[in-house]
Scaffold this motif. Structure first.
Motif, PDB file in Angstrom:
ATOM      1  N   LEU A 190      41.207  51.085  42.479  1.00  0.00           N
ATOM      2  CA  LEU A 190      42.306  50.332  43.244  1.00  0.00           C
ATOM      3  C   LEU A 190      41.543  50.266  44.841  1.00  0.00           C
ATOM      4  CD1 LEU A 190      45.894  51.553  42.545  1.00  0.00           C
ATOM      5  CD2 LEU A 190      44.741  49.655  41.480  1.00  0.00           C
ATOM      6  N   PRO A 191      41.985  49.407  45.603  1.00  0.00           N
ATOM      7  CA  PRO A 191      42.878  48.291  45.214  1.00  0.00           C
ATOM      8  C   PRO A 191      42.200  47.204  44.693  1.00  0.00           C
ATOM      9  CG  PRO A 191      42.238  48.171  47.562  1.00  0.00           C
ATOM     10  CD  PRO A 191      41.839  49.527  47.116  1.00  0.00           C
ATOM     11  N   ALA A 192      43.017  46.490  43.491  1.00  0.00           N
ATOM     12  CA  ALA A 192      42.276  45.373  43.092  1.00  0.00           C
ATOM     13  C   ALA A 192      42.951  44.287  43.182  1.00  0.00           C
ATOM     14  CB  ALA A 192      42.241  45.683  41.500  1.00  0.00           C
ATOM     15  N   LEU A 193      42.423  43.063  43.684  1.00  0.00           N
ATOM     16  CA  LEU A 193      42.949  41.772  43.859  1.00  0.00           C
ATOM     17  C   LEU A 193      42.420  40.888  42.577  1.00  0.00           C
ATOM     18  CD1 LEU A 193      44.478  39.785  45.799  1.00  0.00           C
ATOM     19  CD2 LEU A 193      42.134  39.009  46.605  1.00  0.00           C
ATOM     20  N   LEU A 194      43.241  40.420  41.937  1.00  0.00           N
ATOM     21  CA  LEU A 194      42.877  39.486  40.671  1.00  0.00           C
ATOM     22  C   LEU A 194      43.081  38.014  41.027  1.00  0.00           C
ATOM     23  CD1 LEU A 194      43.853  41.501  37.567  1.00  0.00           C
ATOM     24  CD2 LEU A 194      41.618  41.626  39.076  1.00  0.00           C
ATOM     25  N   ASP A 195      42.195  37.273  41.170  1.00  0.00           N
ATOM     26  CA  ASP A 195      42.385  35.766  41.470  1.00  0.00           C
ATOM     27  C   ASP A 195      41.858  34.715  40.395  1.00  0.00           C
ATOM     28  OD1 ASP A 195      42.980  33.286  42.559  1.00  0.00           O
ATOM     29  OD2 ASP A 195      41.643  33.551  44.248  1.00  0.00           O
ATOM     30  N   GLY A 196      42.785  34.760  39.350  1.00  0.00           N
ATOM     31  CA  GLY A 196      41.952  33.754  38.405  1.00  0.00           C
ATOM     32  C   GLY A 196      40.788  34.598  37.424  1.00  0.00           C
ATOM     33  N   ASP A 197      39.709  34.052  37.494  1.00  0.00           N
ATOM     34  CA  ASP A 197      38.606  35.042  36.831  1.00  0.00           C
ATOM     35  C   ASP A 197      37.962  35.944  37.991  1.00  0.00           C
ATOM     36  OD1 ASP A 197      38.837  33.882  34.472  1.00  0.00           O
ATOM     37  OD2 ASP A 197      37.177  32.079  35.042  1.00  0.00           O
ATOM     38  N   ALA A 198      38.326  35.865  39.163  1.00  0.00           N
ATOM     39  CA  ALA A 198      37.790  36.583  40.301  1.00  0.00           C
ATOM     40  C   ALA A 198      38.392  38.109  40.408  1.00  0.00           C
ATOM     41  CB  ALA A 198      37.709  36.014  41.617  1.00  0.00           C
ATOM     42  N   ASP A 199      37.617  39.170  40.345  1.00  0.00           N
ATOM     43  CA  ASP A 199      38.291  40.483  40.278  1.00  0.00           C
ATOM     44  C   ASP A 199      37.435  41.137  41.396  1.00  0.00           C
ATOM     45  OD1 ASP A 199      38.549  43.130  39.831  1.00  0.00           O
ATOM     46  OD2 ASP A 199      38.015  43.025  37.564  1.00  0.00           O
ATOM     47  N   LEU A 200      38.407  41.438  42.438  1.00  0.00           N
ATOM     48  CA  LEU A 200      37.805  42.091  43.506  1.00  0.00           C
ATOM     49  C   LEU A 200      38.383  43.336  43.977  1.00  0.00           C
ATOM     50  CD1 LEU A 200      36.044  39.666  44.727  1.00  0.00           C
ATOM     51  CD2 LEU A 200      38.315  38.749  44.260  1.00  0.00           C
ATOM     52  N   ARG A 201      37.444  44.343  44.074  1.00  0.00           N
ATOM     53  CA  ARG A 201      37.554  45.607  44.510  1.00  0.00           C
ATOM     54  C   ARG A 201      37.408  46.284  45.658  1.00  0.00           C
ATOM     55  NH1 ARG A 201      39.750  47.737  39.078  1.00  0.00           N
ATOM     56  NH2 ARG A 201      39.520  45.780  37.989  1.00  0.00           N
TER      57      ARG A 201
END
Ligand SMILES: N[C@@H](CCC(=O)N[C@@H](CS)C(=O)NCC(=O)O)C(=O)O
Length: 216
Positions: A190-201
């Motif tokens: 965490l934190p995890a931002l999920l935007d469709g296929d994009a997975d940002l940590r």
């Protein structure tokens, strides 16, 4: 807010917003919260949401905002739970714990003026950022995060200033959503931002993605 500032704010708030407490029945519909990051009354509600392990659709309403404010004006926070529209942070917290918890308001939220003062102190270092232009995402963003981490706050602040709606998957210590996140993506970080296929940590990656995709 720096890491140190965030740690001090969390200490002032006695750790509330970092862990799950007494949970009860789960909502059958969507909870929607109109709020803004630097508002101390909104922080109380965000802390209660983490305590109760509740997900919420965030509608950021920063000062000067034009996306959600015109239809849903101040004061903030304002919670929509089905047919009910609730104002006043203490009333919202009581509503949440009685419906989705064990009925007991966690004691750091029960101290009357002291709660307001400490929440005010915890929010003091946050700039009251006025709304900035952005593209609204075509699909809902998901943010897995707790209330207290400096990195989570940086992402929420960016989203708030740009009035970008998102689904906050509150994820305090003890939440089953760590397992859900790990199952879906292979990592529970965490934190995890999920935007469709994009997975940002982490805040750096998440804010860079947001700026590139939705910033103006
Ligand atoms: N007693 C209210 C106070 C709410 C309040 O004063 N909110 C401020 C933000 S901290 C507000 O909405 N100000 C008007 C504005 O931002 O336009 C509560 O506990 O919810």
């Amino acid at each position: 807010m720096t890491r140190l500032g965030s740690a001090v704010a969390t200490a002032v708030r006695l750790g509330l917003g970092s862990r799950v407490g007494a949970t009860g029945p789960r909502p059958t519909g969507e909870l929607v919260l109109y709020e803004f990051e630097a508002c101390p009354f909104c922080r109380k509600v965000r802390e209660a949401l983490v305590w109760l392990d509740l997900d919420v659709s965030m509608r950021p309403c920063p000062p000067g905002g034009t996306r959600f404010r015109p239809a849903h004006g101040p004061p903030y926070p304002m919670l929509v739970d089905g047919e009910q529209v609730i104002r006043e942070s203490s009333v919202i917290v009581r509503h949440l714990v009685s419906r989705y918890g064990d009925g007991q308001v966690p004691w750091p939220l029960r101290l009357g003026p002291l709660t307001t003062v400490s929440s005010g102190l915890a929010s003091l270092a946050l700039p009251r950022v006025r709304a900035l232009a952005s593209e609204a995402p075509a699909r809902p963003l998901e943010l897995f995060a707790d209330e207290t981490s400096a990195e989570a706050r940086e992402i929420r602040q960016w989203l708030c200033a740009r009035e970008i709606a998102y689904r906050w998957r509150t994820c305090g210590r003890g939440s089953a959503k760590f397992a859900e996140l790990a199952e879906r993506t292979g990592r529970a970080e965490l934190p995890a931002l999920l935007d469709g296929d994009a997975d940002l940590r982490g805040a750096g990656a998440a804010v860079a993605h947001l700026q590139r995709t939705y910033g103006r």
